[in-house]
Design a protein around this motif. Sequence first.
Motif, PDB file in Angstrom:
ATOM      1  N   ASP A 185     -56.564 -20.865  -5.743  1.00 20.75           N
ATOM      2  CA  ASP A 185     -56.114 -21.146  -7.100  1.00 20.75           C
ATOM      3  C   ASP A 185     -57.310 -21.078  -8.046  1.00 20.75           C
ATOM      4  OD1 ASP A 185     -57.295 -23.940  -7.509  1.00 20.75           O
ATOM      5  OD2 ASP A 185     -56.141 -24.210  -5.674  1.00 20.75           O
ATOM      6  N   PRO A 186     -57.083 -20.865  -9.345  1.00 18.62           N
ATOM      7  CA  PRO A 186     -58.194 -20.633 -10.271  1.00 18.62           C
ATOM      8  C   PRO A 186     -59.132 -21.824 -10.409  1.00 18.62           C
ATOM      9  CG  PRO A 186     -56.108 -20.849 -11.459  1.00 18.62           C
ATOM     10  CD  PRO A 186     -55.771 -20.728 -10.013  1.00 18.62           C
ATOM     11  N   GLU A 187     -58.598 -23.034 -10.408  1.00 15.37           N
ATOM     12  CA  GLU A 187     -59.447 -24.219 -10.548  1.00 15.37           C
ATOM     13  C   GLU A 187     -60.469 -24.301  -9.416  1.00 15.37           C
ATOM     14  OE1 GLU A 187     -55.503 -25.047 -12.501  1.00 15.37           O
ATOM     15  OE2 GLU A 187     -56.150 -24.287 -10.556  1.00 15.37           O
ATOM     16  N   ARG A 188     -60.024 -23.990  -8.207  1.00 17.54           N
ATOM     17  CA  ARG A 188     -60.925 -24.041  -7.051  1.00 17.54           C
ATOM     18  C   ARG A 188     -62.027 -22.985  -7.177  1.00 17.54           C
ATOM     19  NH1 ARG A 188     -59.057 -22.741  -0.819  1.00 17.54           N
ATOM     20  NH2 ARG A 188     -61.180 -22.578   0.062  1.00 17.54           N
ATOM     21  N   VAL A 189     -61.649 -21.776  -7.591  1.00 18.15           N
ATOM     22  CA  VAL A 189     -62.645 -20.712  -7.734  1.00 18.15           C
ATOM     23  C   VAL A 189     -63.680 -21.077  -8.789  1.00 18.15           C
ATOM     24  CG1 VAL A 189     -63.016 -18.306  -8.414  1.00 18.15           C
ATOM     25  CG2 VAL A 189     -61.054 -18.906  -6.984  1.00 18.15           C
ATOM     26  N   VAL A 190     -63.212 -21.584  -9.930  1.00  9.83           N
ATOM     27  CA  VAL A 190     -64.124 -21.951 -11.021  1.00  9.83           C
ATOM     28  C   VAL A 190     -65.086 -23.044 -10.572  1.00  9.83           C
ATOM     29  CG1 VAL A 190     -64.219 -23.055 -13.289  1.00  9.83           C
ATOM     30  CG2 VAL A 190     -62.592 -21.212 -12.876  1.00  9.83           C
ATOM     31  N   LYS A 191     -64.576 -24.017  -9.836  1.00 14.85           N
ATOM     32  CA  LYS A 191     -65.410 -25.126  -9.374  1.00 14.85           C
ATOM     33  C   LYS A 191     -66.441 -24.658  -8.351  1.00 14.85           C
ATOM     34  CE  LYS A 191     -65.157 -29.739  -7.293  1.00 14.85           C
ATOM     35  NZ  LYS A 191     -64.237 -30.771  -6.723  1.00 14.85           N
ATOM     36  N   GLU A 192     -65.988 -23.874  -7.354  1.00 15.50           N
ATOM     37  CA  GLU A 192     -66.881 -23.434  -6.282  1.00 15.50           C
ATOM     38  C   GLU A 192     -67.954 -22.476  -6.791  1.00 15.50           C
ATOM     39  OE1 GLU A 192     -64.442 -21.813  -3.212  1.00 15.50           O
ATOM     40  OE2 GLU A 192     -63.832 -23.776  -2.420  1.00 15.50           O
ATOM     41  N   LYS A 193     -67.610 -21.647  -7.789  1.00 14.64           N
ATOM     42  CA  LYS A 193     -68.563 -20.664  -8.314  1.00 14.64           C
ATOM     43  C   LYS A 193     -69.328 -21.181  -9.536  1.00 14.64           C
ATOM     44  CE  LYS A 193     -67.205 -17.381  -5.466  1.00 14.64           C
ATOM     45  NZ  LYS A 193     -68.096 -16.753  -4.459  1.00 14.64           N
ATOM     46  N   ASN A 194     -69.052 -22.439  -9.925  1.00 12.58           N
ATOM     47  CA  ASN A 194     -69.717 -23.045 -11.084  1.00 12.58           C
ATOM     48  C   ASN A 194     -69.565 -22.166 -12.324  1.00 12.58           C
ATOM     49  OD1 ASN A 194     -71.209 -24.933 -12.543  1.00 12.58           O
ATOM     50  ND2 ASN A 194     -73.169 -23.957 -12.038  1.00 12.58           N
ATOM     51  N   LYS A 221     -61.804 -12.704 -15.688  1.00 18.31           N
ATOM     52  CA  LYS A 221     -61.658 -11.490 -14.876  1.00 18.31           C
ATOM     53  C   LYS A 221     -62.404 -11.622 -13.547  1.00 18.31           C
ATOM     54  CE  LYS A 221     -60.913  -8.474 -18.859  1.00 18.31           C
ATOM     55  NZ  LYS A 221     -61.355  -7.283 -19.607  1.00 18.31           N
ATOM     56  N   THR A 222     -63.562 -12.283 -13.590  1.00 20.05           N
ATOM     57  CA  THR A 222     -64.308 -12.542 -12.356  1.00 20.05           C
ATOM     58  C   THR A 222     -63.527 -13.486 -11.452  1.00 20.05           C
ATOM     59  OG1 THR A 222     -66.398 -12.254 -13.529  1.00 20.05           O
ATOM     60  CG2 THR A 222     -66.485 -13.412 -11.422  1.00 20.05           C
ATOM     61  N   VAL A 223     -62.950 -14.520 -12.056  1.00 18.06           N
ATOM     62  CA  VAL A 223     -62.134 -15.479 -11.295  1.00 18.06           C
ATOM     63  C   VAL A 223     -60.932 -14.771 -10.684  1.00 18.06           C
ATOM     64  CG1 VAL A 223     -60.744 -17.588 -11.454  1.00 18.06           C
ATOM     65  CG2 VAL A 223     -62.889 -17.412 -12.728  1.00 18.06           C
ATOM     66  N   PHE A 224     -60.313 -13.896 -11.458  1.00 15.21           N
ATOM     67  CA  PHE A 224     -59.138 -13.172 -10.967  1.00 15.21           C
ATOM     68  C   PHE A 224     -59.483 -12.334  -9.740  1.00 15.21           C
ATOM     69  CE2 PHE A 224     -56.391  -9.432 -10.885  1.00 15.21           C
ATOM     70  CZ  PHE A 224     -55.129 -10.012 -10.898  1.00 15.21           C
ATOM     71  N   GLU A 225     -60.611 -11.647  -9.783  1.00 17.61           N
ATOM     72  CA  GLU A 225     -61.028 -10.830  -8.637  1.00 17.61           C
ATOM     73  C   GLU A 225     -61.179 -11.697  -7.388  1.00 17.61           C
ATOM     74  OE1 GLU A 225     -61.286  -7.633  -8.482  1.00 17.61           O
ATOM     75  OE2 GLU A 225     -61.178  -7.046 -10.578  1.00 17.61           O
ATOM     76  N   GLU A 226     -61.739 -12.883  -7.547  1.00 16.74           N
ATOM     77  CA  GLU A 226     -61.904 -13.782  -6.401  1.00 16.74           C
ATOM     78  C   GLU A 226     -60.552 -14.304  -5.923  1.00 16.74           C
ATOM     79  OE1 GLU A 226     -63.474 -15.835  -3.350  1.00 16.74           O
ATOM     80  OE2 GLU A 226     -64.526 -14.401  -4.635  1.00 16.74           O
ATOM     81  N   MET A 227     -59.648 -14.583  -6.852  1.00 14.94           N
ATOM     82  CA  MET A 227     -58.300 -15.020  -6.473  1.00 14.94           C
ATOM     83  C   MET A 227     -57.588 -13.926  -5.686  1.00 14.94           C
ATOM     84  SD  MET A 227     -57.262 -16.770 -10.123  1.00 14.94           S
ATOM     85  CE  MET A 227     -55.509 -16.934  -9.756  1.00 14.94           C
TER      86      MET A 227
END
Length: 478
Positions: free
Chosen positions: A402-411, A390-396
């Motif tokens: 894309d989700p992979e980039r958000v997950v990587k950048e936000k650790n 849900k946190t990733v979705f808000e950033e997307m």
Amino acid sequence: MEFETVIGLEVHAQLKTRSKIFCGCSTEFGRPPNSNTCPVCLGLPGVLPVLNRRVVEFAIKLALATDCQINQRNVFARKNYFYPDLPKGYQISQFDLPIAEHGRLSIDLDGKTREIGITRIHMEEDAGKLIHDEREPVSYVDLNRAGTPLLEIVSEPDIRSPEEAAAYLRKLHAIVRYLEICDGNMQEGSFRCDANISLRPKGEEKLGTRTELKNMNSFRNVQRALEYEERRQRDLLLDGEAVVQATLLWDADKGISLPMRSKEEAHDYRYFPDPDLVPVVIADEWIAALKAELPELPLAKKTRFIQELGLPEYDAEVLTSSRDLADYFESALALYPGAKKLSNWIMTELMRVLKGEEGIDLAGCPVTPANLARLLTMVDQGSISGKIAKTVFEEMMASGADPERVVKEKNLLQVSDEGELTAIVQRIIADNPEQVAQFRAGKGKVLGFFVGQLMKETKGKANPQLANQLFTNELQKG
């Protein structure tokens, strides 16, 4: 005395044609006043109308979608009345020979399905627009809209409540958008409704005196206006007073209806066939070709979602309420096969954010169907937890990434290393002897406390299933 409410709706759908119905002027919305005009739509002497073929095609498609009988020979008529925004002094419409009649539309309300009859569908031109100056007693006439093609859809008086009226409108709105013949923008007047309402004693066949409500630019306003008028007429009848037939304007701000004028009867319009337009003759081959072009309509799509995808009826109803939403769902479903999980995310997370943001609609949504499918796949693979998703979705939604980039950048990758988590689990158990005693005394719910402590320490990144397993194993050792 108990009364029965009788409602009939007249809906005007502005067609998505590039030019007007009888001339080549643009139908673009928002142009400077009187810039989309020519001698034909200005009603100048000596001009002749030429019918736009696309208007007829759109009318046939709507007739097919609503099970109407298509009159393969239909006639345009002049509807005579005088108003400042009607340059010719008459409106080109259809009267006794419209393009389609005797259709039906099914609505679902409170778990019940009802069929509402459609009396007729006819083609006509729109009038212009009066702009009133609040600073001085003058009005300006903008004829950009004059000649814009409309389909008028007239229902039978089969609707029995304001809620049914709103449901009928939503269903019809969905159909014209699925067919891509009308953009359905109610704020711009592309899809507007006049409502006739009357009350009669229950059990009587004779209709009561009706009033007509205008100036309603949303489904909610239509329902509110009809509820108000229903109460007003009931109060009059219970007091022994007569309902006066009239046209009323709905004031949405005050929540009341106001008299506009006494209602004219149909014969006051002095209809007669337009001598400048030949009858429209529609060949069987043309109807068959257009029928083959029809998309899957909302009811058929809803049935398929329930039967083939196993979705609950409520989910299927919401997802098929607009073509954009249904297309978004199916595009994501092609990449992520979990129909129910995908439906939940669209109806909660996606629609919550879209409804809370002004100026964002589904067509311009930063989260593409493909990226939503990739996000849910990451959850299923254990790369991230549902909470982190849900946190990733808000950033997307904010960045379009894309989700992979958000997950990587936000650790935000989920911690699933058993050794790393075991060390934290053992420390939490050692720090909370009271809760340990409660668990070993049979209070299993306290396990949630331990998992919550782990999530707090790992900032929500611990694998929740593994966390439950590790705490259970460690606590049972004692």
